[in-house]
Design a protein around this motif. Structure first.
Motif, PDB file in Angstrom:
ATOM      1  N   VAL A  76       1.800   4.663   5.017  1.00 23.46           N
ATOM      2  CA  VAL A  76       0.540   4.115   4.470  1.00 23.46           C
ATOM      3  C   VAL A  76       0.925   2.490   4.177  1.00 23.46           C
ATOM      4  CG1 VAL A  76      -0.861   4.010   2.606  1.00 23.46           C
ATOM      5  CG2 VAL A  76      -0.177   6.098   3.444  1.00 23.46           C
TER       6      VAL A  76
ATOM      7  N   VAL B 284       0.818   0.535   7.393  1.00 25.04           N
ATOM      8  CA  VAL B 284      -0.645   0.196   7.995  1.00 25.04           C
ATOM      9  C   VAL B 284      -1.075  -0.642   6.882  1.00 25.04           C
ATOM     10  CG1 VAL B 284      -2.756   1.313   8.183  1.00 25.04           C
ATOM     11  CG2 VAL B 284      -0.821   2.626   8.898  1.00 25.04           C
TER      12      VAL B 284
ATOM     13  N   THR C 214       0.577  -4.165   7.678  1.00 27.84           N
ATOM     14  CA  THR C 214       0.172  -4.586   9.052  1.00 27.84           C
ATOM     15  C   THR C 214      -1.251  -5.100   9.153  1.00 27.84           C
ATOM     16  OG1 THR C 214       1.533  -2.904  10.101  1.00 27.84           O
ATOM     17  CG2 THR C 214       0.041  -3.909  11.706  1.00 27.84           C
ATOM     18  N   SER C 215      -2.197  -4.178   8.391  1.00 25.12           N
ATOM     19  CA  SER C 215      -3.812  -4.836   8.388  1.00 25.12           C
ATOM     20  C   SER C 215      -3.988  -5.718   7.845  1.00 25.12           C
ATOM     21  CB  SER C 215      -4.448  -3.564   8.037  1.00 25.12           C
ATOM     22  OG  SER C 215      -4.285  -2.302   8.561  1.00 25.12           O
TER      23      SER C 215
ATOM     24  N   LEU D 117      -2.697  -8.897   9.606  1.00 24.26           N
ATOM     25  CA  LEU D 117      -3.504  -9.458  10.915  1.00 24.26           C
ATOM     26  C   LEU D 117      -4.893  -9.605  10.302  1.00 24.26           C
ATOM     27  CD1 LEU D 117      -2.535  -6.637  13.103  1.00 24.26           C
ATOM     28  CD2 LEU D 117      -1.898  -8.986  13.347  1.00 24.26           C
ATOM     29  N   ILE D 118      -5.412  -9.155   9.033  1.00 27.84           N
ATOM     30  CA  ILE D 118      -6.711  -9.726   8.914  1.00 27.84           C
ATOM     31  C   ILE D 118      -6.843 -10.664   7.908  1.00 27.84           C
ATOM     32  CG2 ILE D 118      -8.683  -8.666   7.553  1.00 27.84           C
ATOM     33  CD1 ILE D 118      -8.049  -5.938   8.913  1.00 27.84           C
TER      34      ILE D 118
ATOM     35  N   SER E 288      -0.722  -1.380  18.400  1.00 24.12           N
ATOM     36  CA  SER E 288      -0.707  -0.593  17.154  1.00 24.12           C
ATOM     37  C   SER E 288       0.648  -0.038  17.183  1.00 24.12           C
ATOM     38  CB  SER E 288      -1.724   0.705  17.190  1.00 24.12           C
ATOM     39  OG  SER E 288      -2.925  -0.076  17.334  1.00 24.12           O
TER      40      SER E 288
ATOM     41  N   PHE F 209       3.367  -1.080  14.401  1.00 23.81           N
ATOM     42  CA  PHE F 209       3.819   0.165  13.567  1.00 23.81           C
ATOM     43  C   PHE F 209       5.291   0.470  13.323  1.00 23.81           C
ATOM     44  CE2 PHE F 209       4.752   4.583  12.322  1.00 23.81           C
ATOM     45  CZ  PHE F 209       3.869   4.799  11.237  1.00 23.81           C
TER      46      PHE F 209
END
Lengths: 189, 252
Positions: free
Chosen positions: B34, B37, B40-41, B44-45, B90, B94
């Protein structure tokens, strides 16, 4: 189970010498090969990786791609604009150069014409002046000739008078005109 | 226990969940999945929140990772391969973030468990097989029969090709798993020596003085492990791209 525990104990002892492995090892031996945890790991991997894929596919990647595309478009647009401006500039330079060449030609022509005109004028004026001069010269020469002939015509007269005066003072008697002029003419010949 | 090099791979339950006889607990491994993720998110965001025409440092790191994976995929699988880009990206992120998170002391390394790397490898191979058959039908089997091989050799070559194809998920998963596992064990063992030498009373002054040597080794290995963390993520991605290329263009 007993053998795996023994195995992990030996590993533990290798590294730490006197350490005794914790109770946790008793449940499954070397953790990565403990199949009891496989189901949970696969499930949570599927959930998290699926979530990550969804986020990448729907949110993150379209966003990054959009940014990159915007930049590419902007750069391409700017390049096209620059190209257009460059062409305009080139055209302006060409027009300017043409105008310059024309102006130079015209200037050349004007200068040439003026020079020719001035030359002709000067020539004419000089001719005129020369003509005037030669006329005056001719006149002067004519007058000189006139004066000379006149002077020459006076010579016999002067000579006669001089001779008369000389003879009179020498012999006390003036000679006759005819004798005198005969003698003067003879002397002058 | 603090110096047991295997202890760091131990899985412990945080929220026990049991379905029938299956143990589906939320474990420390799941927690770090978790976290992977989430990191990473967020990376990037939030990095692209400015949507800057001129990128900030963070945004240019995001763009670099995007371009890096995109060029890797395009160079091995061509432009058609770009349909797999979200999947490959991904995977790369990951594995990379999971590897890097594992470099923090006391953090769990998700990719040090064979089942995780094997599941990812199987996901890649099943994508290749499913897409290959869906797009090319039985022609996909031409992958196992290379062109230009003399007739008598075809059975042998085909056998070798099949074996090599079947060993792909194993080599792909074991490579990543073994690298992470071995690296973390080595690191733990060497830094464990520092503590042992400092604490030992029998060695007198000799222990603390020599403890500098494993410490230097530990520092060097940490650098190496960061390299390995990136390199293994890259290798995993490159191989994935090459396998996907087989699905797209089965004839050699």
């Amino acid at each position: 189970m007993a053998t795996t525990q023994a195995a992990s104990e030996t590993t533990g002892e290798h590294a730490a010498g006197t350490e005794v492995p914790s109770d946790a090892h008793a449940t499954g031996g070397f953790p990565p090969f403990n199949s009891e945890t496989f189901a949970s790991q696969i499930l949570w991997l599927a959930i998290t990786f699926g979530l990550l894929y969804w986020i990448m596919n729907k949110v993150a990647l379209p966003r990054i791609a959009g940014i990159l595309e915007d930049r590419r478009d902007r750069i391409a647009g700017d390049l096209a604009e620059a190209n257009r401006l460059k062409q305009e500039g080139d055209a302006a330079v060409a027009a300017y150069e043409q105008a310059l060449a024309e102006a130079r030609n015209r200037a050349h022509g004007i200068a040439h014409d003026t020079r020719e005109k001035l030359k002709a004028e000067t020539e004419a004026r000089r001719n005129e002046a020369e003509e005037g001069l030669s006329k005056k010269l001719a006149e002067a020469e004519a007058r000189i000739g006139e004066i000379k002939t006149e002077a020459l015509s006076h010579v016999s007269e002067i000579a006669t008078d001089t001779a008369t005066a000389l003879v009179e003072s020498l012999i006390g008697k003036a000679p006759t005109k005819t004798e005198l002029s005969k003698a003067v003419d003879g002397a002058m010949k | 226990m603090a110096q047991d090099p295997i202890h760091q791979f131990q899985i412990s339950k945080i929220i026990p969940i049991e379905v029938g006889s299956l143990d589906l607990s939320f474990t420390n491994s799941a927690l770090f999945m978790v976290a992977t993720v989430a990191v990473t998110s967020l990376f990037l965001i939030m990095g692209t929140s400015g949507r800057g025409l001129v990128p900030s440092r963070w945004q240019s790191m995001v763009e670099m990772s995007y371009e890096f994976v995109a060029s890797t995929l395009r160079s091995s699988a061509g432009n058609e391969g770009m349909r797999f880009f979200p999947f490959v990206f991904s995977l790369f992120m990951f594995v990379l973030i999971a590897n890097l998170l594992g470099m923090f002391p006391y953090f769990f390394t998700v990719t040090s468990h064979i089942i995780v790397t094997f599941a990812l490898a199987m996901l890649v191979i099943s994508t290749v097989v499913v897409y290959g058959f869906a797009k090319h039908g039985t022609k996909f089997l031409g992958l196992f029969v290379p062109h230009g091989v003399p007739g008598a050799l075809i059975p042998l070559v085909t056998l070798i090709e099949v074996i090599s194809f079947l060993s792909r998920p194993i080599s792909l998963s074991v490579r990543l798993f073994a690298n992470m596992l071995a690296g973390h064990i080595t690191l733990k063992v060497f830094t464990g020596f520092v503590v042992s030498l400092l604490a030992s009373e029998s060695l007198g002054l000799f222990g603390p003085v020599t403890s500098i040597l494993p410490l230097i080794m530990g520092v060097a290995l940490t650098g190496l492990e960061f390299l390995v963390a990136f390199l293994q993520a890259y290798v995993f991605t490159v191989l994935t791209c090459m396998y996907l290329n087989d699905a797209l263009h089965p004839s050699h």
